[in-house]
Design a protein around this motif. Structure first.
Motif, PDB file in Angstrom:
ATOM      1  N   UNK A   2       2.450 -15.872 -18.111  1.00 54.67           N
ATOM      2  CA  UNK A   2       2.867 -16.372 -16.798  1.00 54.67           C
ATOM      3  C   UNK A   2       2.297 -17.756 -16.498  1.00 54.67           C
ATOM      4  N   UNK A   3       1.106 -18.056 -16.994  1.00 55.34           N
ATOM      5  CA  UNK A   3       0.507 -19.353 -16.657  1.00 55.34           C
ATOM      6  C   UNK A   3       1.236 -20.525 -17.318  1.00 55.34           C
ATOM      7  N   UNK A   4       2.219 -20.232 -18.120  1.00 56.48           N
ATOM      8  CA  UNK A   4       3.019 -21.302 -18.734  1.00 56.48           C
ATOM      9  C   UNK A   4       4.174 -21.744 -17.834  1.00 56.48           C
ATOM     10  N   UNK A   5       4.448 -20.980 -16.773  1.00 58.15           N
ATOM     11  CA  UNK A   5       5.531 -21.312 -15.851  1.00 58.15           C
ATOM     12  C   UNK A   5       5.064 -22.326 -14.811  1.00 58.15           C
ATOM     13  N   UNK A   6       6.009 -23.040 -14.247  1.00 62.99           N
ATOM     14  CA  UNK A   6       5.732 -23.989 -13.157  1.00 62.99           C
ATOM     15  C   UNK A   6       6.272 -23.473 -11.833  1.00 62.99           C
ATOM     16  N   UNK A  45      -4.700 -22.659 -23.722  1.00 63.44           N
ATOM     17  CA  UNK A  45      -3.564 -23.069 -22.880  1.00 63.44           C
ATOM     18  C   UNK A  45      -2.396 -23.458 -23.759  1.00 63.44           C
ATOM     19  N   UNK A  46      -1.340 -22.681 -23.644  1.00 58.57           N
ATOM     20  CA  UNK A  46      -0.103 -22.969 -24.364  1.00 58.57           C
ATOM     21  C   UNK A  46       0.680 -24.004 -23.555  1.00 58.57           C
ATOM     22  N   UNK A  47       1.610 -24.706 -24.181  1.00 61.93           N
ATOM     23  CA  UNK A  47       2.409 -25.688 -23.423  1.00 61.93           C
ATOM     24  C   UNK A  47       3.200 -25.012 -22.301  1.00 61.93           C
ATOM     25  N   UNK A  48       3.330 -25.723 -21.188  1.00 58.51           N
ATOM     26  CA  UNK A  48       4.103 -25.205 -20.057  1.00 58.51           C
ATOM     27  C   UNK A  48       5.577 -25.136 -20.431  1.00 58.51           C
ATOM     28  N   UNK A  49       6.264 -24.191 -19.801  1.00 56.69           N
ATOM     29  CA  UNK A  49       7.706 -24.095 -19.983  1.00 56.69           C
ATOM     30  C   UNK A  49       8.388 -25.219 -19.209  1.00 56.69           C
ATOM     31  N   UNK A  50       9.646 -25.484 -19.563  1.00 55.83           N
ATOM     32  CA  UNK A  50      10.384 -26.530 -18.863  1.00 55.83           C
ATOM     33  C   UNK A  50      10.630 -26.116 -17.413  1.00 55.83           C
ATOM     34  N   UNK A  51      10.917 -27.105 -16.588  1.00 57.57           N
ATOM     35  CA  UNK A  51      11.058 -26.885 -15.142  1.00 57.57           C
ATOM     36  C   UNK A  51      12.189 -25.950 -14.765  1.00 57.57           C
ATOM     37  N   UNK A  52      13.122 -25.709 -15.649  1.00 59.53           N
ATOM     38  CA  UNK A  52      14.261 -24.859 -15.312  1.00 59.53           C
ATOM     39  C   UNK A  52      13.964 -23.371 -15.482  1.00 59.53           C
ATOM     40  N   UNK A  53      12.714 -23.017 -15.779  1.00 54.70           N
ATOM     41  CA  UNK A  53      12.352 -21.606 -15.929  1.00 54.70           C
ATOM     42  C   UNK A  53      11.581 -21.132 -14.696  1.00 54.70           C
ATOM     43  N   UNK A  54      11.771 -19.865 -14.396  1.00 53.45           N
ATOM     44  CA  UNK A  54      11.201 -19.256 -13.201  1.00 53.45           C
ATOM     45  C   UNK A  54      10.652 -17.883 -13.552  1.00 53.45           C
ATOM     46  N   UNK A  55       9.530 -17.528 -12.946  1.00 53.31           N
ATOM     47  CA  UNK A  55       9.016 -16.169 -13.109  1.00 53.31           C
ATOM     48  C   UNK A  55       8.922 -15.502 -11.743  1.00 53.31           C
ATOM     49  N   UNK A  56       9.435 -14.288 -11.674  1.00 52.13           N
ATOM     50  CA  UNK A  56       9.276 -13.439 -10.502  1.00 52.13           C
ATOM     51  C   UNK A  56       8.197 -12.427 -10.858  1.00 52.13           C
TER      52      UNK A  56
END
Length: 187
Positions: free
Chosen positions: A144-148, A62-73
């Motif tokens: 993708x699992x790094x996104x919130x 598990x890599x660190x999550x990205x900051x809340x301002x990031x989005x994946x479509x």
């Protein structure tokens, strides 16, 4: 098997189906031989009940999550483009996500798609200047699992990414149940 156990080949191969998933997840389930699962695990209540156990099956670092301002479509089109939502769905979803997150300016976005040259994907990249993720299926899932924050077309692969990410915000089209069971609403 995560532990690397080798199953005995002298026993006949047994086949399990969706109706058998509760058997497969019992702690005392100890198959004597290899088996085949002919199903798709697309049962939201089952998935929710076994959430922790299922997550442990994925041995990704598990890599660190990205900051809340990031989005994946995650835009699935290829064989189900006729079931996918129109461009307007994504535009409205992006605006809704920006509102939810409290960002007045554009948020940093990424697109994962099985059809990167489709007109919907190209238009979203053009409008929002989002970056296209060009990785294979496993690498895309790990990324993708790094996104919130997720906007999904539907389908179990996209659901799995949001599930493994323990996503905070997920937008998906309601009619996604047309091509699989209800795996979204319980989450």
């Amino acid at each position: 098997w995560k532990g690397g156990r080798i199953l005995n080949k002298k026993y006949p191969l047994k086949t399990y189906y969706d109706k058998d998933i509760d058997i497969l997840f019992k702690d005392q389930f100890e198959p004597k031989s290899s088996f085949v699962f002919k199903g798709n695990f697309q049962n939201g209540k089952f998935l929710l009940k076994n959430k922790t156990k299922i997550r442990k099956m994925f041995c990704y670092k598990k890599e660190p999550s990205f900051k809340k301002s990031k989005l994946i479509l995650m835009v699935r089109l290829a064989d189900v483009a006729h079931l996918a939502p129109p461009l307007d769905f994504y535009i409205e979803a992006i605006e809704d996500m920006q509102s939810k997150l409290g960002f007045k300016t554009k948020i940093e976005g990424y697109i994962a798609s099985d059809t990167p040259n489709h007109k919907i994907v190209k238009k979203l990249i053009s409008i929002y200047n989002y970056k296209l993720i060009s990785k294979n299926a496993t690498q895309t899932l790990k990324y993708a699992i790094r996104f919130r924050n997720f906007i999904l077309t539907g389908g179990s692969y996209h659901w799995l990414a949001a599930f493994l990410a323990d996503a905070e915000h997920v937008i998906y089209p309601e009619h996604t149940y047309m091509w699989h069971g209800d795996i979204y609403s319980d989450f």
